[in-house]
Write an enzyme that holds these catalytic residues in place. Structure first.
Site, short mmCIF file in Angstrom:
data_model
loop_
_atom_site.label_atom_id
_atom_site.label_comp_id
_atom_site.label_asym_id
_atom_site.label_seq_id
_atom_site.Cartn_x
_atom_site.Cartn_y
_atom_site.Cartn_z
CE LYS A 125 -0.81 -0.45 5.07
NZ LYS A 125 -0.30 -1.72 4.97
CG ASN A 161 0.18 3.87 7.81
OD1 ASN A 161 0.08 4.21 8.98
ND2 ASN A 161 0.52 2.83 7.34
CG HIS A 169 -0.88 -4.95 11.92
ND1 HIS A 169 0.21 -4.45 12.44
CD2 HIS A 169 -1.18 -4.76 10.81
CE1 HIS A 169 0.48 -3.54 11.52
NE2 HIS A 169 -0.33 -3.76 10.41
#
Length: 463
Positions: free
Chosen positions: A123, A146, A193
């Site tokens: 991304k 981000n 995560h």
């Protein structure tokens, strides 16, 4: 720009990182009362606090005033603050809305159009590519979110850009209910995560929030080669376009026999002219180009196609993302420090074409490393396992591929890699772990890799 319900009391911002500071200044300039707290008390935080206080912003370091947070009209959570942290728990229990810094910034950027990019891997590069292509087309555009520049910083600019390529993490999506992009991009999905999410399903649920405001006029770009991404996007309203490196059945695809990237049935440029390593970066380029192309009819004129091709040719790898750190004594050193999960490292290893010494380790994030065994059998010369995760890496991969367990000296890891690597080999830092056991962040880890990789040859040259 600020809802009246946000003005009834203080707005509490949890975390004094870059995004927290930007949100605090943005809200204070709009007339809100702002309280910022951070559990840390470093010199850098003290400096940030000293900048904010003269602007009428209350700042507290070393603790969070839980009662004050619970009495706020709104809580803004920095991405690095876990949802189970005491101030966020107190806010939710008191019925105080918790949002991201992105959500705050969206209130100030009403005329800006967004290409929002999320996914497990790729991304950041896709976001940077999309921003670069928008600039190449002549737009006033930035890449934010981000990727490193908080969206609130963009909102603070005297003139707001026409377009933003916005990288959004799962954490940001969780707390950004107002996101309704002109184009949304889902690069891929794999477990990640798991040190913060209780399950893969919980992580995927946050990713799915990219589609929460989907309407019939929405436009989406989705990875045709990823079953989970297809499944997640299927219920969303709007127009779906697909990219693929595995076949022709997509709106943007890689014609491997012709070595050409094809977008919306138009050959765009030869693969050899895209100066990025690996098939995954071909996928990133296809996703970014497709997203920009469908973002506006003006992006599909003959002149625009020519500019898009030129933009892809001029783009270079981002720091710490399969970045060539140098070639010394015939050994190619590749910095992929941003690869903080197994999926990212899997992509990096699969793209190697030289015998490779893989530097693997750091702080474990919950995933097994066994998925790396198959691609390592092709070009993996040795795995050097280091940091806190070294015992788990040795346990998962030992016996499947050559693994050597080292300690917590990164200098020692680099020295050992140099001893093993021969001319024609590659040394790849693609750790599949977070950096926090040994470094401040992945950028710090990557910078040390670059420095150490060049250090010994330089010393030999001056001997």
């Amino acid at each position: 720009m600020i809802p009246e319900e946000w003005r009834r009391a203080e707005i509490a911002i949890i975390g004094l990182g870059r995004s927290g500071r930007s949100a605090a200044v943005l809200l204070a300039r709009a007339g809100a009362r702002v309280y910022v707290s951070d559990a840390g008390s470093s010199g850098a935080l003290e400096g940030a606090a000293a900048e904010l206080r003269p602007q009428g912003i209350a700042v507290e370091l070393g603790r969070h005033d839980i009662a004050r947070v619970a009495g706020a009209s709104l809580v803004v959570a920095s991405p690095g603050v876990p949802p189970g942290s005491p101030p966020l728990v107190a806010a939710r229990e008191a019925g105080v809305p918790v949002v991201s810094e992105v959500e705050v910034a969206l209130r100030f950027l009403g005329t800006t159009r967004f290409i929002a990019i999320t996914g497990t891997n790729g991304k950041t590069t896709t976001t940077a590519l999309a921003g670069h292509l928008l600039l190449t087309l002549g737009h006033d555009a930035v890449a934010a979110g981000n990727i490193g520049t908080p969206l609130a910083e963009v909102a603070l600019l005297p003139r707001h850009p026409a377009w933003v390529a916005l990288e959004v993490s799962s954490f940001q999506l969780h707390d950004t209910p107002g996101l309704a992009p002109a184009v949304g991009v889902l690069t891929n999905l794999s477990p990640d995560h798991l040190d913060r999410y209780a399950s893969v399903a919980e992580y995927f649920a946050d990713k799915a929030l990219l589609f929460r405001n989907a309407v019939s006029s929405s436009r989406w770009v989705v990875n045709r080669d990823d079953v989970e991404a297809l499944r997640m996007s299927a219920p969303a309203a709007g127009e779906r376009r697909h990219f693929s490196i595995a076949g022709r059945d997509a709106d943007a695809w890689y014609d491997r026999p012709a070595d050409t990237l094809v977008v919306l049935a138009r050959p765009l440029l030869p693969r050899r002219e895209l100066e990025l390593i690996g098939d995954h970066n071909v996928a990133n380029a296809l996703a970014a180009t497709l997203a920009v192309a469908i973002g506006d009819p003006g992006h599909r004129t003959p002149e625009s196609w020519s500019r898009l091709a030129a933009g892809l040719r001029s783009f270079r790898a981002l720091p710490h993302r399969l970045e060539i750190a140098g070639e010394h004594d015939g050994v190619l050193w590749i910095n992929d420090s941003k690869a903080t999960n197994v999926g990212s490292t899997l992509v990096a290893v699969a793209g190697m074409t030289r015998p490779t010494v893989l530097l693997l380790g750091g702080r474990h994030k919950g995933e097994p490393y066994t998925a790396l065994a198959e691609p390592l059998r092709r070009f993996g010369k040795r795995v050097l396992a280091f940091g806190e995760a070294a015992p788990l890496i040795e346990q998962d991969l030992g016996g499947l591929v050559p693994v050597e367990r080292l300690g917590a000296s990164f200098t020692g890891v680099i020295d050992r890699a140099r001893e093993i690597a021969e001319p024609g080999d590659a040394v790849l830092l693609s750790p599949a772990c977070s950096s926090y056991d040994m470094f401040v962040n992945y950028e710090h880890r990557g910078a040390e890799f670059r420095r150490l990789a060049a250090d010994e040859p330089l010393r030999r040259g001056t001997a």
